[in-house]
Design a protein around this motif. Structure first.
Motif, PDB file in Angstrom:
ATOM      1  N   LEU A  37      11.850   7.266  -1.664  1.00 21.99           N
ATOM      2  CA  LEU A  37      12.630   8.354  -1.085  1.00 21.99           C
ATOM      3  C   LEU A  37      11.200   9.839  -0.692  1.00 21.99           C
ATOM      4  O   LEU A  37      10.724  10.232  -1.472  1.00 21.99           O
ATOM      5  N   ALA A  38      10.905   9.505   0.430  1.00 28.02           N
ATOM      6  CA  ALA A  38       9.904  10.675   0.647  1.00 28.02           C
ATOM      7  C   ALA A  38      10.732  11.614   1.935  1.00 28.02           C
ATOM      8  O   ALA A  38      11.354  11.257   3.393  1.00 28.02           O
ATOM      9  N   HIS A  39      10.267  12.400   2.564  1.00 25.82           N
ATOM     10  CA  HIS A  39      10.161  13.564   3.393  1.00 25.82           C
ATOM     11  C   HIS A  39       9.013  13.878   3.989  1.00 25.82           C
ATOM     12  O   HIS A  39       8.502  14.854   3.561  1.00 25.82           O
ATOM     13  N   SER A  40       9.778  14.545   5.039  1.00 25.22           N
ATOM     14  CA  SER A  40       8.805  15.645   6.258  1.00 25.22           C
ATOM     15  C   SER A  40       8.011  14.560   6.081  1.00 25.22           C
ATOM     16  O   SER A  40       7.055  13.316   5.924  1.00 25.22           O
ATOM     17  N   MET A  41       6.713  15.064   5.675  1.00 22.59           N
ATOM     18  CA  MET A  41       5.003  15.336   5.603  1.00 22.59           C
ATOM     19  C   MET A  41       4.778  14.010   4.264  1.00 22.59           C
ATOM     20  O   MET A  41       3.354  13.971   4.180  1.00 22.59           O
ATOM     21  N   GLY A  42       5.375  14.269   3.319  1.00 16.45           N
ATOM     22  CA  GLY A  42       5.895  13.509   2.267  1.00 16.45           C
ATOM     23  C   GLY A  42       5.287  12.165   2.727  1.00 16.45           C
ATOM     24  O   GLY A  42       4.833  11.155   1.616  1.00 16.45           O
ATOM     25  N   ASN A  43       5.837  11.742   4.036  1.00 16.86           N
ATOM     26  CA  ASN A  43       5.995  10.503   4.740  1.00 16.86           C
ATOM     27  C   ASN A  43       4.432   9.972   5.031  1.00 16.86           C
ATOM     28  O   ASN A  43       4.695   8.525   4.798  1.00 16.86           O
ATOM     29  N   ARG A  44       3.729  10.396   5.240  1.00 11.01           N
ATOM     30  CA  ARG A  44       2.424  10.623   4.627  1.00 11.01           C
ATOM     31  C   ARG A  44       1.691   9.831   4.065  1.00 11.01           C
ATOM     32  O   ARG A  44       0.577   9.097   3.877  1.00 11.01           O
ATOM     33  N   VAL A  45       1.914  10.717   2.901  1.00 11.37           N
ATOM     34  CA  VAL A  45       1.458  10.681   1.203  1.00 11.37           C
ATOM     35  C   VAL A  45       2.170   9.161   0.782  1.00 11.37           C
ATOM     36  O   VAL A  45       0.904   8.035   0.804  1.00 11.37           O
ATOM     37  N   ILE A  46       3.342   9.025   1.082  1.00 10.73           N
ATOM     38  CA  ILE A  46       3.639   7.471   0.718  1.00 10.73           C
ATOM     39  C   ILE A  46       2.807   5.864   1.711  1.00 10.73           C
ATOM     40  O   ILE A  46       2.542   5.156   1.268  1.00 10.73           O
ATOM     41  N   PHE A  47       3.428   6.429   3.438  1.00  6.08           N
ATOM     42  CA  PHE A  47       2.449   5.660   4.363  1.00  6.08           C
ATOM     43  C   PHE A  47       1.526   5.379   4.024  1.00  6.08           C
ATOM     44  O   PHE A  47       0.398   3.460   3.961  1.00  6.08           O
ATOM     45  N   HIS A  48       0.424   5.942   4.041  1.00  4.93           N
ATOM     46  CA  HIS A  48      -1.253   5.255   3.424  1.00  4.93           C
ATOM     47  C   HIS A  48      -1.560   4.903   1.718  1.00  4.93           C
ATOM     48  O   HIS A  48      -2.249   4.584   1.626  1.00  4.93           O
ATOM     49  N   GLY A  49      -0.523   5.297   1.420  1.00  3.81           N
ATOM     50  CA  GLY A  49      -0.535   4.850  -0.326  1.00  3.81           C
ATOM     51  C   GLY A  49       0.234   3.539  -0.545  1.00  3.81           C
ATOM     52  O   GLY A  49      -0.171   2.941  -0.830  1.00  3.81           O
ATOM     53  N   LEU A  50       1.209   2.956   0.084  1.00  2.56           N
ATOM     54  CA  LEU A  50       1.390   2.191  -0.357  1.00  2.56           C
ATOM     55  C   LEU A  50       0.514   0.986   0.348  1.00  2.56           C
ATOM     56  O   LEU A  50       0.943  -0.281  -0.218  1.00  2.56           O
ATOM     57  N   GLN A  51       0.324   0.922   0.527  1.00  5.54           N
ATOM     58  CA  GLN A  51      -1.465  -0.451   1.222  1.00  5.54           C
ATOM     59  C   GLN A  51      -2.335  -0.731   0.212  1.00  5.54           C
ATOM     60  O   GLN A  51      -2.751  -1.583   0.588  1.00  5.54           O
ATOM     61  N   PHE A  52      -1.947   0.231  -0.881  1.00  5.74           N
ATOM     62  CA  PHE A  52      -3.019   0.431  -1.517  1.00  5.74           C
ATOM     63  C   PHE A  52      -2.701   0.073  -3.266  1.00  5.74           C
ATOM     64  O   PHE A  52      -3.338   0.433  -3.962  1.00  5.74           O
ATOM     65  N   LEU A  53      -1.468   0.141  -3.229  1.00  4.36           N
ATOM     66  CA  LEU A  53      -1.371  -0.066  -4.569  1.00  4.36           C
ATOM     67  C   LEU A  53      -1.031  -1.545  -5.032  1.00  4.36           C
ATOM     68  O   LEU A  53      -1.222  -2.754  -4.323  1.00  4.36           O
ATOM     69  N   ASN A  54      -1.076  -1.844  -6.368  1.00  7.28           N
ATOM     70  CA  ASN A  54      -1.657  -2.781  -7.354  1.00  7.28           C
ATOM     71  C   ASN A  54      -0.436  -4.178  -6.402  1.00  7.28           C
ATOM     72  O   ASN A  54       1.049  -3.522  -6.483  1.00  7.28           O
ATOM     73  N   ALA A  55      -0.187  -5.182  -6.785  1.00  8.25           N
ATOM     74  CA  ALA A  55       0.172  -6.057  -6.116  1.00  8.25           C
ATOM     75  C   ALA A  55       1.915  -6.337  -7.327  1.00  8.25           C
ATOM     76  O   ALA A  55       3.293  -6.204  -7.008  1.00  8.25           O
ATOM     77  N   SER A  56       1.697  -5.280  -7.885  1.00 11.30           N
ATOM     78  CA  SER A  56       3.100  -5.930  -9.147  1.00 11.30           C
ATOM     79  C   SER A  56       4.174  -4.779  -8.931  1.00 11.30           C
ATOM     80  O   SER A  56       4.974  -4.135  -9.283  1.00 11.30           O
ATOM     81  N   SER A  57       3.253  -3.105  -8.277  1.00 12.54           N
ATOM     82  CA  SER A  57       3.974  -2.389  -7.870  1.00 12.54           C
ATOM     83  C   SER A  57       5.002  -2.832  -6.426  1.00 12.54           C
ATOM     84  O   SER A  57       4.534  -2.733  -5.240  1.00 12.54           O
ATOM     85  N   ARG A  58       6.334  -2.316  -7.054  1.00 11.89           N
ATOM     86  CA  ARG A  58       7.323  -3.055  -5.227  1.00 11.89           C
ATOM     87  C   ARG A  58       8.579  -2.454  -5.884  1.00 11.89           C
ATOM     88  O   ARG A  58       8.836  -1.794  -7.408  1.00 11.89           O
ATOM     89  N   PHE A  59       9.006  -2.100  -4.369  1.00 12.24           N
ATOM     90  CA  PHE A  59      10.258  -1.019  -4.548  1.00 12.24           C
ATOM     91  C   PHE A  59      11.527  -1.794  -4.887  1.00 12.24           C
ATOM     92  O   PHE A  59      11.334  -2.820  -3.507  1.00 12.24           O
ATOM     93  N   LYS A  60      12.794  -1.235  -4.839  1.00  6.69           N
ATOM     94  CA  LYS A  60      14.385  -2.173  -4.579  1.00  6.69           C
ATOM     95  C   LYS A  60      14.323  -1.287  -2.634  1.00  6.69           C
ATOM     96  O   LYS A  60      14.552  -1.631  -1.754  1.00  6.69           O
ATOM     97  N   GLN A  61      14.146  -0.262  -2.324  1.00  9.43           N
ATOM     98  CA  GLN A  61      14.641   0.508  -1.435  1.00  9.43           C
ATOM     99  C   GLN A  61      13.855   2.047  -1.522  1.00  9.43           C
ATOM    100  O   GLN A  61      12.640   2.539  -2.084  1.00  9.43           O
ATOM    101  N   VAL A  62      12.745   1.609  -0.239  1.00  8.18           N
ATOM    102  CA  VAL A  62      11.737   2.718   0.525  1.00  8.18           C
ATOM    103  C   VAL A  62      12.420   2.947   1.643  1.00  8.18           C
ATOM    104  O   VAL A  62      12.769   2.704   2.812  1.00  8.18           O
ATOM    105  N   ILE A  63      12.453   4.582   1.348  1.00  7.36           N
ATOM    106  CA  ILE A  63      13.883   5.634   2.631  1.00  7.36           C
ATOM    107  C   ILE A  63      12.423   6.552   3.034  1.00  7.36           C
ATOM    108  O   ILE A  63      11.655   7.125   1.714  1.00  7.36           O
TER     109      ILE A  63
END
Length: 431
Positions: free
Chosen positions: A292-318
């Motif tokens: 779950l990310a809020h406001s500017m925190g969404n920039r952190v996850i938006f640009h970070g999710l693209q470079f995670l290891n293949a094993s890093s998966r989530f049930k929900q991204v909000i």
């Protein structure tokens, strides 16, 4: 655990009770009451139950600031056991009975010095955290982590929820009045740990929870570490979340006048965010991770999710009220869509903070108009307060919707307040 071992532990507890009280600080009243309840059960327990209760007591103390002292207890217990086992005393008839009687007497003696049992004036939520803020180590826990950049550090913070807490509120003192855990949502304890110990503590806590779930929260602009910890604790309490709250806190300056500095830090923190999420992927087994990310925190996850290891998966991204260019989100959405089973975005045209961001950047934000390709939900109909930017955690109807997402994974058409938008691609909230 043998009776002589239980008794040795209780005697060490008795001899160091004042030290434990001093280390627990403001949280001693709650801890003391819990110790007393355990000891009350112990004096009436059978052999098997007494071992379990002593383990419960030991594990309780490990969650407090007295952890180092308790670990010394553990070493002393092992030494006591080894000495006893090496001699003939332990084989003497009646030794276990005498040891048990001595343990009861010690338990009663310790109980006399503990707070009376009764209704707690507050409950607490333990939030695990990772942060790349620089620690100030101030005694005031609200300022324990500052706004300067630093290497990653890990630990757990406990946050009080007062008995008179109201859903959706983060109760705080007025103006300069002092805070109290019995009346306010307040930080009562911060314990830092090394990465290996941190993952071990996280695994052990997961085993004791009712569900194998972790809710990771990434805060936004103008948010201190303390504010972020209070928000995720309040939200998880109100959601009756049965898993573990986890906070990723990047070095926001916590000031209206530092928007551009927060933008720079939200970009800088990306590698540390990736490192943290990849580390959490080490939690083996059927562990559900929700982001779950809020406001500017969404920039952190938006640009970070693209470079995670293949094993890093989530049930929900909000994505709650994302302060990110809507066109950028839409054009690059394919880069992270495969990271979760469902992606949900909450937006509102009445979000005044994002109106200001649009004025600064010249383009609408994703948290204003939504994004095609996600479960975009227009929450403009919610009864907002103040700037209309924190509705994801301070509005009961939104909390109920997030609960159905995280606890049950329901799609929009199976959630009671969600309706299909006229354009057929997005959704809107109708409380």
């Amino acid at each position: 655990m043998a009776e002589y071992d239980n008794t040795a532990f209780l005697e060490l507890l008795r001899d160091h009770l004042s030290d434990i009280q001093a280390l627990c600080g403001n949280d001693w009243e709650s801890v003391g009451r819990q110790i007393r309840l355990i000891l009350g059960e112990y004096v009436n327990a059978d052999h098997e139950s007494s071992d379990r209760l002593m383990e419960d007591l030991f594990n309780l103390l490990l969650t407090t600031r007295a952890r180092d002292l308790v670990e010394e207890f553990s070493a002393a217990r092992r030494r006591t056991k080894n000495v006893a086992a090496s001699g003939a005393e332990i084989e003497r008839p009646g030794f276990e009975t005498e040891a048990r009687k001595a343990g009861f007497e010690t338990a009663v003696n310790v109980s006399e010095w503990l707070p009376e049992p009764g209704d707690f004036q507050y409950r607490s939520v333990q939030v695990f955290f990772a942060t790349d803020r620089k620690a100030t180590n101030e005694d005031n826990l609200n300022n324990y982590f500052g706004a300067a950049r630093d290497r990653l550090s890990y630990g757990a913070v406990r946050v009080s929820i007062p008995d008179r807490h109201k859903t959706g509120q983060v109760e705080r003192p007025f103006a300069w009045f002092p805070e109290s855990p019995t009346r306010h949502v307040a930080l009562v304890d911060i314990v830092q740990s090394q990465p290996r110990q941190f993952i071990g503590d996280l695994r052990n806590t997961l085993r004791s929870t009712r569900s194998q779930k972790v809710l990771i929260f990434v805060h936004g602009y103008r948010v201190s570490f303390a504010d972020a910890a209070r928000t995720i604790a309040q939200m998880c309490f109100d959601l009756n979340f049965t898993g573990i709250p986890f906070l990723y806190s990047w070095p926001s300056k916590g000031s209206f006048l530092n928007y551009t500095r927060d933008e720079a830090n939200a970009a800088w923190t990306r590698e540390n965010f990736i490192k943290t999420i990849n580390m959490l992927a080490e939690l083996t087994g059927p562990v559900e991770q929700h982001l779950l990310a809020h406001s500017m925190g969404n920039r952190v996850i938006f640009h970070g999710l693209q470079f995670l290891n293949a094993s890093s998966r989530f049930k929900q991204v909000i994505l709650a009220a994302p302060d990110e260019d809507a066109s950028t989100l839409e054009s690059q959405i394919d880069r992270f869509l495969g990271r979760a089973e469902r992606h949900t975005l909450y937006a509102s045209s009445r979000d005044y903070a994002l109106r200001a961001s649009k004025w600064v950047h010249g383009e609408p934000r994703g948290g204003q108009i939504g994004v095609v390709g996600l479960d975009s939900i227009d929450a403009s109909a919610v009864d907002f307060s103040r700037f209309g930017h924190s509705y994801f955690h301070d509005q009961r109807a939104l909390l109920a919707d997030i609960f159905l997402l995280v606890e049950h994974g329901h799609p929009p058409d199976q959630r009671p307040f969600i309706r299909r938008a006229p354009n057929g691609s997005n959704w809107f909230f109708q409380p």
